[in-house]
Design an enzyme around this catalytic site. Structure first.
Site, short mmCIF file in Angstrom:
data_model
loop_
_atom_site.label_atom_id
_atom_site.label_comp_id
_atom_site.label_asym_id
_atom_site.label_seq_id
_atom_site.Cartn_x
_atom_site.Cartn_y
_atom_site.Cartn_z
N GLU A 1 -33.02 3.19 -7.21
CA GLU A 1 -33.56 4.03 -6.15
C GLU A 1 -34.87 3.46 -5.65
OE1 GLU A 1 -31.54 8.26 -7.57
OE2 GLU A 1 -33.69 7.97 -7.83
N HIS B 1 -38.87 14.80 0.75
CA HIS B 1 -37.70 13.95 0.59
C HIS B 1 -37.26 13.50 1.98
CE1 HIS B 1 -33.82 12.39 -0.57
NE2 HIS B 1 -34.17 12.53 -1.84
N ARG C 1 -40.64 6.98 -1.12
CA ARG C 1 -40.28 8.13 -0.29
C ARG C 1 -41.31 8.47 0.77
NH1 ARG C 1 -37.70 12.19 -4.88
NH2 ARG C 1 -35.70 11.12 -5.07
N HIS D 1 -40.07 18.57 -0.99
CA HIS D 1 -39.17 18.32 -2.11
C HIS D 1 -39.84 18.47 -3.48
CE1 HIS D 1 -35.76 16.73 -4.24
NE2 HIS D 1 -36.41 15.67 -4.68
N ARG E 1 -44.72 10.47 -6.21
CA ARG E 1 -43.74 10.39 -7.29
C ARG E 1 -42.67 9.35 -6.98
NH1 ARG E 1 -38.56 12.87 -8.65
NH2 ARG E 1 -38.47 13.63 -6.50
#
Length: 538
Positions: free
Chosen positions: A122, A244, A290, A351, A386
């Site tokens: 990811e 997100h 992100r 998110h 994060r």
């Protein structure tokens, strides 16, 4: 009539962190696990992607640590990152032992005749290190942990219990500071019951419901953060709210997150005309962290005046898509979107809450006897942004660490005496619940408009002015009427919103998830934003 209850350990929250702690504690302890709705209503159940961990021989602890530090934009606490990553393998092994059915890689047979687990990649990760259960990892983990908890005679699972406030020695006028329990609304009876405990754990999740558009379930209202603040705990880095990049954009699709693992397996972001755009914002394109992807999408939507962009994985084999992403495939199909043939309309949505209650490596807060774990806490792992799939890992590592710390203290801490009953003698039933609904909507709209992906001083000042007016209204309402779940959540959400706004106003730079047009540059020195309750929030 209200009731009194006693537990050795009271866990407020029934997600990954709370259940892990309960299952790791000795079985002779009486443990109460509170869920303010049904047990499966928390964020854990809806997590799709997986858990980041160093599991493959080609991966290293150093690589995972470095990726996390890079994603955190200079604000990660390296000791917290290293502590989490170094305990990742044992946490995954523990989950396997609990019966979590992680997806195996059918193509990689081991010498012993078994199969390796499939690892995906990811955004922000330099290796494939995300262990998962297809694209419904959270549901698989939650089911396994819940089955284990239900099989334990010492764990009491209590649904429809909404924590109102913590009970501390200070609040009772005593000389100490220790947390002694909590007042809890039983939605089945309408009464506020009293729970006494030797140890209290906040595992209530984050506060993304403070925003109008979110991938989170309805209960993500920052309850633990607000209760801890009122009890005297510091909070940290609440200006860092992760959006997100890819939530399904459809009028009937409420809060459906399209997992980042699609981009990890080659999905491309496209404009309405089909052009790709991420390569103009970052060399890593779709695999950028992100915050970069969310800002890029926000920029393109505003530049073109469009409602969404598109995530396209239709160039991959249809069977591959259906086997690796069955949840996304089926959910999109419900809305008439066949992801094997056409792109998915997506927008960013709130998110994850990167900040929270300040804790150490054992989950200790500033109040003795009170722990915070999972998204409620601020460990220093995530920094200013994060990295994908580190959050579930944090839940397991810190829950297990907190459980070990509690176990080591058992002989020193006795059960509190009988605590005062909740006083509802001066309140009446409300006939103006429309105020709650109106304030809830107003709060989430101005937080989205003024404290969202891109901020300015003026927007933050407007938000601060409005949240203070709301807090006054809510305080008056709370003082005069019986508590309800909606009122408790609104009170907590407004409190956390104010803390987020204050934190954002104190950061005079753009870093990670906090981006402001008035201070677009990043300062040379990275500092956490720590708020002290004794200074007040006014």
């Amino acid at each position: 009539m209200s009731q009194h209850y006693q537990h050795d350990v009271l866990v407020i929250g029934s997600g990954a962190a709370g259940l892990t702690l309960a299952l790791t504690l000795p079985e002779h302890l009486r443990i109460g696990v509170l869920s303010k709705g049904n047990l499966a209503n928390g964020s854990t159940f809806w997590a799709q992607g997986g858990v980041a961990a160093v599991l493959d021989d080609t991966d290293t602890v150093e690589s995972h640590v470095e990726d996390t530090l890079n994603s955190g934009a200079g604000l990660c606490r390296e000791d917290a990152v290293r502590f989490t990553v170094e305990h990742s393998r044992e946490a995954i092994q523990w989950l396997i032992e609990q019966g979590v059915p992680f997806t195996r890689d059918d193509e990689t047979a081991r010498e012993d005749g078994g199969f390796e687990f499939h690892l995906t990649r990811e955004g922000g990760h330099s290796h494939r290190r995300i262990i998962h259960a297809a694209d419904a990892t959270g549901a698989a983990i939650f089911k396994a942990l819940l089955d284990q908890a239900r099989a334990r005679h010492n764990i009491e699972l209590l649904e429809q219990r909404v924590a109102v406030d913590l009970i501390t020695e200070r609040k009772l006028g005593q000389s100490g500071q220790r947390c002694l329990g909590a007042y809890v609304l039983n939605r089945n009876t309408g009464e506020v019951d009293t729970y006494a405990a030797r140890f209290v754990i906040l595992a209530t999740g984050g506060a993304a419901k403070v925003y109008l558009y979110t991938s989170n379930p309805d209960g993500a209202c920052g309850d633990g953060i607000a209760m801890a603040w009122r009890a005297g705990c510091r909070v940290g880095n609440l200006e860092f709210n992760q959006f997100h990049p890819t939530c399904l954009y459809h009028p009937k699709a409420k809060s459906f997150l399209v997992t980042e693992a699609l981009r990890g397996e080659g999905a491309l972001l496209r404009l309405p005309n089909g052009d790709r755009f991420m390569q103009r914002f970052d060399a890593r394109a779709e695999l950028a962290p992100r915050d970069i992807v969310a800002r890029a999408i926000d920029h393109e939507m505003k530049r073109l005046g469009v409602d969404c962009v598109y995530l396209d994985i239709s160039h991959k084999d249809a069977n591959f898509i259906k086997s690796h992403f069955p949840t996304v495939y089926e959910r999109c199909l419900e809305f008439g979107i066949d992801i094997t043939r056409e792109p998915i309309p997506v927008v960013p949505a709130a998110h994850y809450t990167c900040g929270g209650v300040v804790v150490d490596q054992h989950g200790h807060t500033d109040v003795p006897g009170l722990y915070a774990i999972g998204e409620t806490s601020f460990t220093g792992l995530h920094g200013a942004n994060r990295m994908a799939s580190n959050s579930l890992l944090e839940c397991f590592v810190y829950a297990r660490s907190a459980a070990a710390d509690i176990t080591a203290q058992l002989e020193q801490i006795s059960m509190p005496g009988r605590l005062p009953t909740w006083d509802a003698s001066q309140v009446t039933d409300s006939d103006e619940d429309v105020i709650i609904a109106h304030n809830w909507d107003e709060l989430r709209r101005f937080m989205w408009d003024y404290v969202g992906i891109v901020r300015t001083n003026k927007r933050l000042q407007r938000a601060q002015h409005r949240v203070r007016l709301l807090l006054d209204e809510i305080d008056e309402f709370y003082s005069n009427y019986r508590v309800s779940r909606d009122l408790i959540e609104l009170r907590n959400l407004a409190q956390v919103a104010e803390l987020m706004i204050i934190s954002a106003m104190q950061r005079k730079e753009s870093r990670g998830l906090h981006y402001t047009l008035d201070y677009p540059e990043q300062l040379a020195e990275a500092k956490d934003t720590i708020l002290q309750p004794r200074l007040g929030a006014n």
